[in-house]
Design a protein around this motif. Sequence first.
Motif, PDB file in Angstrom:
ATOM      1  N   ASP A  88       0.793  -1.225   0.000  1.00 33.38           N
ATOM      2  CA  ASP A  88       0.000   0.000   0.000  1.00 33.38           C
ATOM      3  C   ASP A  88       0.828   1.279   0.000  1.00 33.38           C
ATOM      4  O   ASP A  88       0.366   2.310  -0.471  1.00 33.38           O
ATOM      5  CB  ASP A  88      -0.935   0.030   1.212  1.00 33.38           C
ATOM      6  N   VAL A  89       2.028   1.229   0.550  1.00 35.93           N
ATOM      7  CA  VAL A  89       2.792   2.462   0.712  1.00 35.93           C
ATOM      8  C   VAL A  89       3.946   2.556  -0.287  1.00 35.93           C
ATOM      9  O   VAL A  89       4.144   3.599  -0.913  1.00 35.93           O
ATOM     10  CB  VAL A  89       3.323   2.576   2.162  1.00 35.93           C
ATOM     11  N   LEU A  90       4.687   1.493  -0.459  1.00 31.17           N
ATOM     12  CA  LEU A  90       5.931   1.566  -1.224  1.00 31.17           C
ATOM     13  C   LEU A  90       5.851   1.091  -2.676  1.00 31.17           C
ATOM     14  O   LEU A  90       6.724   1.410  -3.472  1.00 31.17           O
ATOM     15  CB  LEU A  90       7.025   0.752  -0.513  1.00 31.17           C
ATOM     16  N   SER A  95       8.362   0.444  -7.804  1.00 31.38           N
ATOM     17  CA  SER A  95       8.191   0.029  -9.206  1.00 31.38           C
ATOM     18  C   SER A  95       8.523   1.146 -10.197  1.00 31.38           C
ATOM     19  O   SER A  95       8.587   0.899 -11.402  1.00 31.38           O
ATOM     20  CB  SER A  95       6.757  -0.451  -9.438  1.00 31.38           C
ATOM     21  N   GLY A  96       8.700   2.358  -9.698  1.00 32.78           N
ATOM     22  CA  GLY A  96       9.028   3.474 -10.581  1.00 32.78           C
ATOM     23  C   GLY A  96       7.813   4.155 -11.166  1.00 32.78           C
ATOM     24  O   GLY A  96       7.942   5.026 -12.026  1.00 32.78           O
ATOM     25  N   THR A  97       6.623   3.780 -10.710  1.00 35.93           N
ATOM     26  CA  THR A  97       5.399   4.387 -11.220  1.00 35.93           C
ATOM     27  C   THR A  97       5.316   5.870 -10.853  1.00 35.93           C
ATOM     28  O   THR A  97       4.797   6.672 -11.628  1.00 35.93           O
ATOM     29  CB  THR A  97       4.158   3.646 -10.664  1.00 35.93           C
ATOM     30  N   ALA A 101      10.156  12.588  -5.878  1.00 33.24           N
ATOM     31  CA  ALA A 101       9.548  13.839  -5.405  1.00 33.24           C
ATOM     32  C   ALA A 101       8.053  13.650  -5.123  1.00 33.24           C
ATOM     33  O   ALA A 101       7.538  14.134  -4.101  1.00 33.24           O
ATOM     34  CB  ALA A 101       9.752  14.947  -6.439  1.00 33.24           C
ATOM     35  N   ASP A 102       7.356  12.929  -6.004  1.00 40.34           N
ATOM     36  CA  ASP A 102       5.928  12.677  -5.790  1.00 40.34           C
ATOM     37  C   ASP A 102       5.710  11.779  -4.568  1.00 40.34           C
ATOM     38  O   ASP A 102       4.779  11.984  -3.793  1.00 40.34           O
ATOM     39  CB  ASP A 102       5.302  12.034  -7.030  1.00 40.34           C
ATOM     40  N   PHE A 103       6.578  10.783  -4.422  1.00 35.33           N
ATOM     41  CA  PHE A 103       6.485   9.891  -3.265  1.00 35.33           C
ATOM     42  C   PHE A 103       6.711  10.680  -1.969  1.00 35.33           C
ATOM     43  O   PHE A 103       5.952  10.539  -1.012  1.00 35.33           O
ATOM     44  CB  PHE A 103       7.503   8.752  -3.372  1.00 35.33           C
ATOM     45  N   GLU A 104       7.726  11.528  -1.970  1.00 39.22           N
ATOM     46  CA  GLU A 104       8.017  12.335  -0.785  1.00 39.22           C
ATOM     47  C   GLU A 104       6.854  13.276  -0.465  1.00 39.22           C
ATOM     48  O   GLU A 104       6.482  13.447   0.694  1.00 39.22           O
ATOM     49  CB  GLU A 104       9.301  13.133  -0.992  1.00 39.22           C
ATOM     50  N   ALA A 105       6.257  13.860  -1.489  1.00 38.42           N
ATOM     51  CA  ALA A 105       5.106  14.750  -1.282  1.00 38.42           C
ATOM     52  C   ALA A 105       3.914  13.983  -0.700  1.00 38.42           C
ATOM     53  O   ALA A 105       3.234  14.466   0.211  1.00 38.42           O
ATOM     54  CB  ALA A 105       4.713  15.421  -2.597  1.00 38.42           C
ATOM     55  N   ALA A 106       3.680  12.775  -1.210  1.00 36.70           N
ATOM     56  CA  ALA A 106       2.575  11.954  -0.703  1.00 36.70           C
ATOM     57  C   ALA A 106       2.815  11.555   0.746  1.00 36.70           C
ATOM     58  O   ALA A 106       1.900  11.595   1.588  1.00 36.70           O
ATOM     59  CB  ALA A 106       2.396  10.711  -1.579  1.00 36.70           C
ATOM     60  N   MET A 107       4.055  11.174   1.080  1.00 41.53           N
ATOM     61  CA  MET A 107       4.374  10.778   2.451  1.00 41.53           C
ATOM     62  C   MET A 107       4.303  11.964   3.415  1.00 41.53           C
ATOM     63  O   MET A 107       3.863  11.828   4.557  1.00 41.53           O
ATOM     64  CB  MET A 107       5.758  10.118   2.527  1.00 41.53           C
ATOM     65  N   THR A 108       4.702  13.148   2.924  1.00 39.17           N
ATOM     66  CA  THR A 108       4.610  14.359   3.750  1.00 39.17           C
ATOM     67  C   THR A 108       3.150  14.682   4.051  1.00 39.17           C
ATOM     68  O   THR A 108       2.797  15.024   5.186  1.00 39.17           O
ATOM     69  CB  THR A 108       5.302  15.551   3.044  1.00 39.17           C
ATOM     70  N   ALA A 109       2.290  14.544   3.040  1.00 39.77           N
ATOM     71  CA  ALA A 109       0.851  14.782   3.245  1.00 39.77           C
ATOM     72  C   ALA A 109       0.276  13.764   4.235  1.00 39.77           C
ATOM     73  O   ALA A 109      -0.516  14.118   5.117  1.00 39.77           O
ATOM     74  CB  ALA A 109       0.115  14.717   1.916  1.00 39.77           C
TER      75      ALA A 109
END
Length: 165
Positions: A88-90, A95-97, A101-109
């Motif tokens: 669910d998280v990683l 997978s590179g989808t 930067a997008d992953f970091e933004a999602a985790m920050t949110a």
Amino acid sequence: FFAMVFGSEAFEQYVGELRLATTMKKSMARDDEDVDECADAEVVFFDSDDDERHRTVPAVGVADIDAEELAFEQRRREVRLAQTLADDVLREFVSGTISEADFEAAMTATARDLAATPFGATLLVVVARAYKAAGARHLADGPTDDLALALEETAHDAATRWNVL
């Protein structure tokens, strides 16, 4: 259970079912079995040694939870959490989808949302520390790393106790 204790279920996917909740559920289930099995059993209480007056109540014991069973449930919880984290998280990041930067933004949110719940900021620090420590233990390479991790944990425990005083 998590919502009852901490006021929110938001952390449940990161911590799973706490040992306290597991123990309570198993104890209640066993107590229910004990009640069914011992419905006809009775305990007699005498008011004094020579007094014939007494009262009788059903005999229901407190269930002892086996340490091996708790260890098994803990391991099951850890595996479920690892699977949830991977699925669910990683998954999209690994997978590179999505980009870093997008992953970091999602985790920050997500972290902001978690911190906004009751006890959220404190729980977020505790959960992050536990995940970091588990990762470090997994990646430890030999006795030197093990010693360093043990010293770090001891220092953290001492600092926590000192802050409480």
